[in-house]
Write an enzyme that holds these catalytic residues in place. Structure first.
Site, mmCIF file in Angstrom:
data_model
loop_
_atom_site.group_PDB
_atom_site.id
_atom_site.type_symbol
_atom_site.label_atom_id
_atom_site.label_comp_id
_atom_site.label_asym_id
_atom_site.label_seq_id
_atom_site.Cartn_x
_atom_site.Cartn_y
_atom_site.Cartn_z
ATOM 1 N N ASP A 10 0.855 -1.169 0.000
ATOM 2 C CA ASP A 10 0.000 0.000 0.000
ATOM 3 C C ASP A 10 0.907 1.239 0.000
ATOM 4 O OD1 ASP A 10 -2.313 1.653 0.514
ATOM 5 O OD2 ASP A 10 -1.649 1.751 2.604
ATOM 6 N N ASP A 12 -0.373 5.107 0.689
ATOM 7 C CA ASP A 12 -0.746 6.109 1.704
ATOM 8 C C ASP A 12 -0.762 5.519 3.122
ATOM 9 O OD1 ASP A 12 -1.298 7.253 -0.739
ATOM 10 O OD2 ASP A 12 -3.079 8.305 -0.051
ATOM 11 N N ASP A 219 -1.851 -0.703 6.011
ATOM 12 C CA ASP A 219 -2.234 -0.077 7.283
ATOM 13 C C ASP A 219 -3.749 -0.008 7.505
ATOM 14 O OD1 ASP A 219 -2.649 1.937 5.285
ATOM 15 O OD2 ASP A 219 -2.665 3.446 6.854
HETATM 16 MG MG LIG Z 1 -3.153 3.086 3.466
#
Ligand SMILES: [Mg+2]
Length: 291
Positions: A10, A12, A219
């Site tokens: 991922d 961001d 996340d």
């Molecule tokens: Mg993310």
């Protein structure tokens, strides 16, 4: 038998800092991975237009996933035809997993009369509206706006109407992903399915003696599918929400710091464990490569 790791990440809040989008703490290990020919494959909610910018910043030349697994882009090779089923698009070979954006715009417009005033779509908001809602610059809002596989809406109605809206999208064969600011209306896709498709492609090209080890880093909730299904899941803590919990019981590495610092920490640990090479664990920046 040799072992080939592949990293799906991922962007961001994972490889990129949640607030500043900085990735310099991960630069030394990214360089080491590049030297070892270990693929680092962006798996993001970002658009193709945004990814072109980020690939260049990250010096990333391999495949990438856009819009939460809606499609995978493969760099064209000099020889040969695209793998079966792929289309040629914007200079890449593309595997699409959902219908293109107009399908989802049409669905949103079809539902609008029943949800009058409950939402504003990306198409409606335009660059200025998106910039205002996200805090992005007009330039970045323009890249974020160029979605190819879905239509986000900013929800302004009640939670009850929102659930009714989600049910209707599902009934029409679509899927709603709740992001931080928008509901993303698209087809049934996720980062885990897209990851598995790409792994199968890689397997076809690598020797049968090669053991492929997938590592997924993320996340948030939209990373869950790939984190559950990769051989090793690297969970990056978030400064804005509770740490992600997974159903799997093993093969989990939890970074202790958010963003690129935690990413570097986790990947170094995983690589040192896999390769027995302690250099990644001790890789430190020789110079500040970000400025
Ligand atoms: Mg993310």
């Amino acid at each position: 038998m040799s072992c080939r790791p592949m990293i799906f990440t991922d962007l961001d809040g994972t490889l990129l800092d949640h607030y500043s989008y900085d990735f310099s703490p991960a630069q030394p290990i990214l360089s080491w991975l590049a030297e070892q020919n270990i693929p680092v494959i962006p798996a993001t909610s970002k658009t193709f237009a945004e990814l072109l910018v980020w690939r260049s910043r990250l010096s990333s030349q391999g495949p990438f996933m856009v819009e939460n697994g809606a499609a995978i882009y493969l760099p064209k090779t000099a020889d040969g035809a695209p793998p079966d089923g792929l289309i040629e698009k914007d200079g890449f070979w593309v595997q699409e997993f959902v219908a293109t954006r107009q399908t989802w715009i049409d669905l949103v417009e079809q539902l609008r009369p029943q949800f009058n005033g409950c939402f504003r779509s990306f198409t409606e908001l335009g660059i200025a509206g998106i910039a205002q809602l996200t805090g992005l610059t007009d330039e970045s809002a323009n890249l974020a706006r160029q979605r190819q596989y879905g239509e986000p809406v900013a929800w302004q109605g009640s939670d009850r109407d929102k659930q009714r809206f989600i049910d209707q999208v599902n009934a029409a064969g679509g899927q709603v992903l709740q992001g931080g600011r928008f509901l993303h209306i698209s087809g049934n896709c996720n980062k885990g399915d897209a990851m598995n498709w790409l792994v199968t492609e890689y397997r076809r090209h690598w020797s049968p003696d090669t053991t492929l080890i997938t590592i997924a880093a993320g996340d948030s909730g939209n990373d869950r599918d790939m984190l559950e299904r990769a051989d090793i899941a690297l969970i990056i803590p978030s400064p804005v929400h509770e740490p992600l919990s997974l159903q799997r019981q093993s093969g989990i590495v939890r970074a202790t710091t958010p963003g690129p610092t935690g990413w570097a920490e986790g990947i170094k640990q995983i690589m040192a464990d896999l390769t027995g090479d302690t250099r990644p664990a001790t890789a430190t920046p020789l110079r500040n490569q970000h400025g």
